[in-house]
Write an enzyme that holds these catalytic residues in place. Sequence first.
Site, mmCIF file in Angstrom:
data_model
loop_
_atom_site.group_PDB
_atom_site.id
_atom_site.type_symbol
_atom_site.label_atom_id
_atom_site.label_comp_id
_atom_site.label_asym_id
_atom_site.label_seq_id
_atom_site.Cartn_x
_atom_site.Cartn_y
_atom_site.Cartn_z
ATOM 1 N N GLY A 17 84.608 2.339 8.981
ATOM 2 C CA GLY A 17 85.618 2.503 10.028
ATOM 3 C C GLY A 17 85.466 1.480 11.123
ATOM 4 O O GLY A 17 84.363 0.993 11.401
ATOM 5 N N GLY B 281 86.939 0.811 15.207
ATOM 6 C CA GLY B 281 87.668 1.404 16.324
ATOM 7 C C GLY B 281 87.496 0.596 17.581
ATOM 8 O O GLY B 281 86.882 -0.478 17.583
ATOM 9 N N VAL C 133 81.744 1.136 12.400
ATOM 10 C CA VAL C 133 80.901 2.188 11.837
ATOM 11 C C VAL C 133 80.507 1.798 10.411
ATOM 12 O O VAL C 133 81.358 1.441 9.594
ATOM 13 C CB VAL C 133 81.623 3.548 11.834
ATOM 14 C CG1 VAL C 133 80.714 4.629 11.256
ATOM 15 C CG2 VAL C 133 82.056 3.924 13.252
ATOM 16 N N LYS D 192 76.946 3.216 14.182
ATOM 17 C CA LYS D 192 78.016 2.531 14.917
ATOM 18 C C LYS D 192 77.441 1.409 15.759
ATOM 19 O O LYS D 192 76.584 1.629 16.613
ATOM 20 C CB LYS D 192 78.787 3.508 15.810
ATOM 21 C CG LYS D 192 79.943 2.834 16.548
ATOM 22 C CD LYS D 192 80.909 3.833 17.155
ATOM 23 C CE LYS D 192 80.349 4.488 18.375
ATOM 24 N NZ LYS D 192 81.345 5.310 19.080
ATOM 25 N N ASP E 47 89.514 10.838 24.492
ATOM 26 C CA ASP E 47 90.252 10.141 23.438
ATOM 27 C C ASP E 47 90.454 11.074 22.251
ATOM 28 O O ASP E 47 90.178 10.718 21.105
ATOM 29 C CB ASP E 47 89.514 8.868 23.018
ATOM 30 C CG ASP E 47 90.415 7.898 22.254
ATOM 31 O OD1 ASP E 47 91.658 8.023 22.367
ATOM 32 O OD2 ASP E 47 89.898 7.032 21.540
#
Length: 737
Positions: free
Chosen positions: A420, A422, A427, A441, A538
């Site tokens: 992932g 972001g 990640v 991360k 978030d």
Amino acid sequence: MFHFLLLFHLLFFAPSLASIAIPTDALPGCSGKCGNVSIPYPFGTSSGCYLSHGFYVSCNTTYNPPKLFLSTTDIEVAEISQDGVTIYTPIARDCFSGLGLGTNINSISTDVTGLPYTFSYSRNMFTALGCDTVALNYQSSFSFSSGCLSYCSDKSSIVNGSCAGIGCCQTSIPKGLKSIYTILRSVKNHSTTWTFSPCSYAFLVDRETFVFNLTDLDDFYTKNNGVVPVVMDWAIGSRSCEDGSGSPDFSCGDNSHCVNSTNGRGYRCSCNTGYRGNPYLTRGCQDINECEDPATNPCAAICENTAGGYICSCPRGFSGDGRRSGSGCIKDAKRFPLFQVVLGCGLGLLFLLITGSWLIWGLKKRRQMRLQEKFFEQNGGLLLQQRIASSEGAAETARIFTAEELERATDNYSESRVVGRGGYGIVYRGILRDNRVVAIKKSRVIDESQLEQFINEVVILSQVIHRNVVRILGCCLETQVPLLVYEYVPNGNLHHHVHGQGRASSLSWETRLRIAAETAGALAYLHSATARPIFHRDVKSANILLDENHMAKVSDFGASRLIPMDRMQITTLVQGTLGYLDPEYFQTGQLTEKSDVYSFGVVLAELLTGLLPISQARRQEEQNLAIYFLVHMREDRLFEILEPRVRNEGNREQLLTVAELTRRCLRLRGNERPTMTEVAAELERTRRQREHPWLENDHGESQSLLREPATVYYTSPITGDEDLDAHIMLSLEMTRG
């Protein structure tokens, strides 16, 4: 022996410092000036005078004095330094039409995409002036960056020097910004403020050059010739120091070192400690003579300047620490001079012979260890250890990982391990030595001002134990950017299951309702059941992970804030995801628990409708899902927008209950929204009614307890047209591209 080694080094290896001429900042034969602006290398105005095309600057001599511009653009340069490039950018203006103050400029933009510049997030502030002002920034059509609202009803309420939203508003910009598009609006066309604030202004400005004054409301545009100074960070290439070392485009000169950019990709060069000058030129960094200035002389006794440093020593017959901060020089006892000289020389030569074969390896290893120690200290390693030691129970839950074990776990951060990406990092899927699978991360660089917040977050979140919150296992602080280690959740995120290709109906209504209840319970826990309240800031479907059984796990606390127990709200830089962002938080900058409630309301709307939070396929005023949902609720057309599987599997009362709850979460005013505890209780009650429908016919005490939250929701007034219209207007401003 030390003095012998030093003398050996100076005689055979060190260049003659007296013979080195200090070069100019520009390359030989290249112009170092354009009008009043100095042009240091790697910048230049002609071929062969700049490092790469991105550092070309053009000098226009038709002006008097001549003006300097970035590359082939019309962006004027005010100053170039090793810290940044100061440019002039335009001011947006919107004035009361009845006064004839000139043409309005409602949108402005500056774009340096393709050039080695990035707007400095630490030096610049987005600013709005006026008493009837809405100003928004965008990175692209629907990528919200920052915004400011400035209101006032009379001049007496405005305070000089204050930009808290009365006459003047300021907010920060995110990292990595290379283009900015500003839209300026007046809510009431200045019709109620034109006598004391006839215009609105919006601009990005260097915070060190702008201080708000009441007179700025008169004609800020004209007084500044329509432009303000803005600072741009710059960097070389797109690779990091670790990737670029030794390559042809690794451009650091002698006595300098590489520093990774903290605002996007690339690197910069900096003179080593003890040197000063232009690190991009051969011999551009010159030795500083620390001993020549009595005011800054670091030694209390004898000072000897060396290449890149100095040596403090004691007079003959004395020993000890000759530095001003040291223990001082103490007279020696009786010694044997001849024996010491012979022994010292012999040992010195023996040392050089023995260590010659492994000296280089040792220096490299020591440099690596010192670099890791430096990052560990800079990233708060000592502070984190102190927090862990002083936090009851934390020592068993928070762990500090080494850089080597996380590199091994991720195959040196292989692209094949990325699961992932972001706004707060990348990640990776990692496998530890004990075969445990974790999520690692690689975070964005943390500012020094955010360091204690980061440490608190690691320690406190390591003690947050909730089945529906992704568990943080620890971190690594030995690398340039902090690394966070979380439990691994294997089944993707809710956004992919609801909106992914071919997955429009992959989740049953029963599963969706359970995921909603689990997520609400986790957020309620963070708000009210932890040692200090945690506001996520978030909340969105992409941050709700699902395990193999579709159990919800709230994740990504990169934007989260720990709240002091004695405060119900805090003022922060507005941060969040467009489509989920609380409009009241956007408007005021005041973060409360109700900001998470609004974002969760958008998630509920996604689960009910299967629609994206922002969609250009809908008409302009309904591109925001929250508005689209509320409009259909007001017009009693809810069932037209429910996803088919949801409409077919959910009973009418249940769907109306969740829809009404969603509508209350999306209230424009935070104090009219329910708390997350109330939301979680209502969703759990609805789930139990589905699993145990006979409870609906139970007239005992259990029924009244279960139904109590529902009474709170259904006795509230329906959102009025005026509130919804205001919500629509603000939503338009937030999503206009």
